[in-house]
Design an enzyme around this catalytic site. Structure first.
Site, PDB file in Angstrom:
ATOM      1  N   CYS A 174       0.831  -1.207   0.000  1.00  0.00           N
ATOM      2  CA  CYS A 174       0.000   0.000   0.000  1.00  0.00           C
ATOM      3  C   CYS A 174       0.863   1.253   0.000  1.00  0.00           C
ATOM      4  O   CYS A 174       1.440   1.626   1.032  1.00  0.00           O
ATOM      5  CB  CYS A 174      -0.931  -0.004   1.220  1.00  0.00           C
ATOM      6  SG  CYS A 174      -1.987   1.457   1.335  1.00  0.00           S
ATOM      7  N   CYS A 199      -0.388   4.098   2.231  1.00  0.00           N
ATOM      8  CA  CYS A 199      -0.167   3.819   3.650  1.00  0.00           C
ATOM      9  C   CYS A 199       1.288   4.075   4.042  1.00  0.00           C
ATOM     10  O   CYS A 199       1.571   4.658   5.087  1.00  0.00           O
ATOM     11  CB  CYS A 199      -0.508   2.362   3.978  1.00  0.00           C
ATOM     12  SG  CYS A 199      -2.140   1.811   3.453  1.00  0.00           S
ATOM     13  N   ASP A 200       2.216   3.624   3.209  1.00  0.00           N
ATOM     14  CA  ASP A 200       3.618   3.555   3.613  1.00  0.00           C
ATOM     15  C   ASP A 200       4.573   4.408   2.795  1.00  0.00           C
ATOM     16  O   ASP A 200       5.766   4.482   3.110  1.00  0.00           O
ATOM     17  CB  ASP A 200       4.094   2.096   3.550  1.00  0.00           C
ATOM     18  CG  ASP A 200       3.280   1.191   4.458  1.00  0.00           C
ATOM     19  OD1 ASP A 200       2.861   1.647   5.534  1.00  0.00           O
ATOM     20  OD2 ASP A 200       3.049   0.022   4.092  1.00  0.00           O
TER      21      ASP A 200
END
Length: 321
Positions: free
Chosen positions: A145, A148-149
Site C-alpha cells: 500500500c 499507507c507507507d
C-alpha cells in the site's frame, strides 16, 4: 451467549469496518456479536483485526499525530467496541444460511447463532509475490500500500511490481514522494488503462524493467536494501538497489463464505447498493474492504462500518424489530 437467543446484529469479521460497526450498533442498544475471525487452512496468516495487524506505524489515521502501530490501533478499536457491551468471539464463521430470517450462522467451534441482521466485514487479502525474503522484510521495506507507507521512503529509491491500474497508481503516487520509482513488470506491455499508462510512462521519475520478475528481496537484517530481478526471457538476474518494494498485483476479497449466496462484482468484491451498505439479501450488509476495491484505507473502512450499523438499525426499525 444463549443459542436460543435471536441476535439483532451479528458482525462477521473485524478490522476498522467490523469494530466501527460494533461500536455504533452497541451504542444503539443492538447488542452486537462479533466473530472477529482468525487463521484458516487456506489463510494461516490471517489474524483478527485485518490488514492493520501486519502494519507497523500508521501515520495517516486522523487523531494520532504522533503515529500509532496497526495492532495498537486495532486493540483500541476492539476495547471501544467492548466498552459498550459488544461480545467478541475470536473465531471464524464457517456456514451461513441467508434463505430465511432469522439468519443462521455457524462458527468453527460449532456455535450456532440466529440473527435478524448480519454485517459482513471480512476484508480483503493482499496478493504477494511469494519470493525469498519477502516475508522477512514486510513492513521493513516491503509493502502492499503506497498511500499507507509511501511517506516512509522520502527521497529514496523504490520498486513497484505490477502492470495494471493499481501498479500505475502506486508508482505515480510514489513518484511525488520518493527519489525514483522502478516499475517491474513480467510482460513487455501494460494491462493498465491507456490514461494510467501514459501518466506513468511520461513521468520522468518512473522507469520500467520489462519482461522482468522479482525473485528475491535482500536486506541487512534491519531493512530491505534491494531486490534480485530476473529477466524472464533471457534468464539473466541482477541486483537492483532499493529501500522499498511495493507489491501492486491486486487483492483478493475474503468472500469464499458467500459465494453463490450474495452478488459479487466480476473481481469478487461484494456488491452493495450505491450510497448504502445493503447487499442483494434484505437484512445483510457489507462494509470495509470486502466491498471496496478502490480506496482500501482504514478510515474509509471505518466509515462504511458506521454506515452498515446505521443501515442495520434503520432496517430493523422498518421491519418492526
Amino acid at each position: 451467549m444463549s443459542q436460543d437467543k435471536i441476535q439483532k446484529v451479528t458482525i462477521i469479521g473485524s478490522g476498522p469496518a467490523g469494530y466501527t460497526a460494533a461500536i455504533y450498533a452497541a451504542r444503539a442498544n443492538l447488542e452486537p456479536v462479533v466473530f472477529a475471525g482468525g487463521p484458516t487452512l487456506e489463510h494461516p496468516q490471517r489474524v483478527p483485526g485485518g490488514q492493520l495487524m501486519v502494519t507497523t506505524d500508521v501515520e495517516n489515521y486522523p487523531g494520532f499525530p504522533e503515529a500509532i502501530t496497526g495492532p495498537e490501533l486495532m486493540e483500541r478499536f476492539q476495547k471501544q467496541a467492548e466498552r459498550f457491551g459488544t461480545v467478541i468471539h475470536m473465531e471464524n464463521i464457517t456456514k451461513v444460511d441467508f434463505s430465511k430470517r432469522p439468519f443462521l450462522l455457524e462458527s468453527e467451534s460449532g456455535l450456532q447463532v440466529r440473527s435478524e441482521t448480519v454485517i459482513i466485514s471480512t476484508g480483503a487479502t493482499a496478493k504477494w509475490l511469494g519470493v525469498k525474503g519477502e516475508d522477512s522484510y514486510k513492513n521493513r521495506g516491503v509493502s502492499a500500500c503506497a498511500t499507507c507507507d509511501g511517506a516512509f521512503f522520502k527521497k529514496q529509491d523504490v520498486l513497484v511490481v505490477g502492470g495494471g491500474d493499481t501498479a500505475m497508481e502506486e508508482a505515480t503516487y510514489l513518484a511525488k514522494i520518493v527519489n525514483h520509482v522502478t516499475l517491474v513488470h513480467r510482460r513487455d506491455s501494460l494491462r493498465a488503462s491507456k490514461v494510467m499508462q501514459e501518466r506513468a510512462l511520461n513521468n520522468p521519475k518512473i522507469s520500467f524493467m520489462w519482461d522482468s520478475a522479482v525473485e528475491e528481496v535482500v536486506g541487512d537484517g534491519k531493512g530491505m536494501t534491494g531486490a534480485v530481478v530476473r529477466n524472464v526471457k533471457t534468464g539473466d538476474s541482477k541486483l537492483v538497489n532499493a529501500h522499498g518494494l511495493f507489491v501492486a498485483i491486486g487483492h483478493t476479497p475474503n468472500t469464499e463464505l458467500f459465494q453463490g449466496i450474495l452478488e459479487t462484482h466480476q473481481s469478487g468484491y461484494l456488491k452493495t447498493i450505491p450510497g448504502s451498505t445493503r447487499t442483494n439479501v434484505e437484512g445483510v450488509f457489507a462494509c470495509g474492504d470486502v466491498q471496496d476495491s478502490y480506496y482500501r484505507q482504514a478510515i474509509t473502512a471505518a466509515g462504511t462500518g458506521c454506515m452498515a450499523a446505521i443501515d442495520a438499525e434503520r432496517w430493523l426499525i422498518e421491519h418492526g424489530e
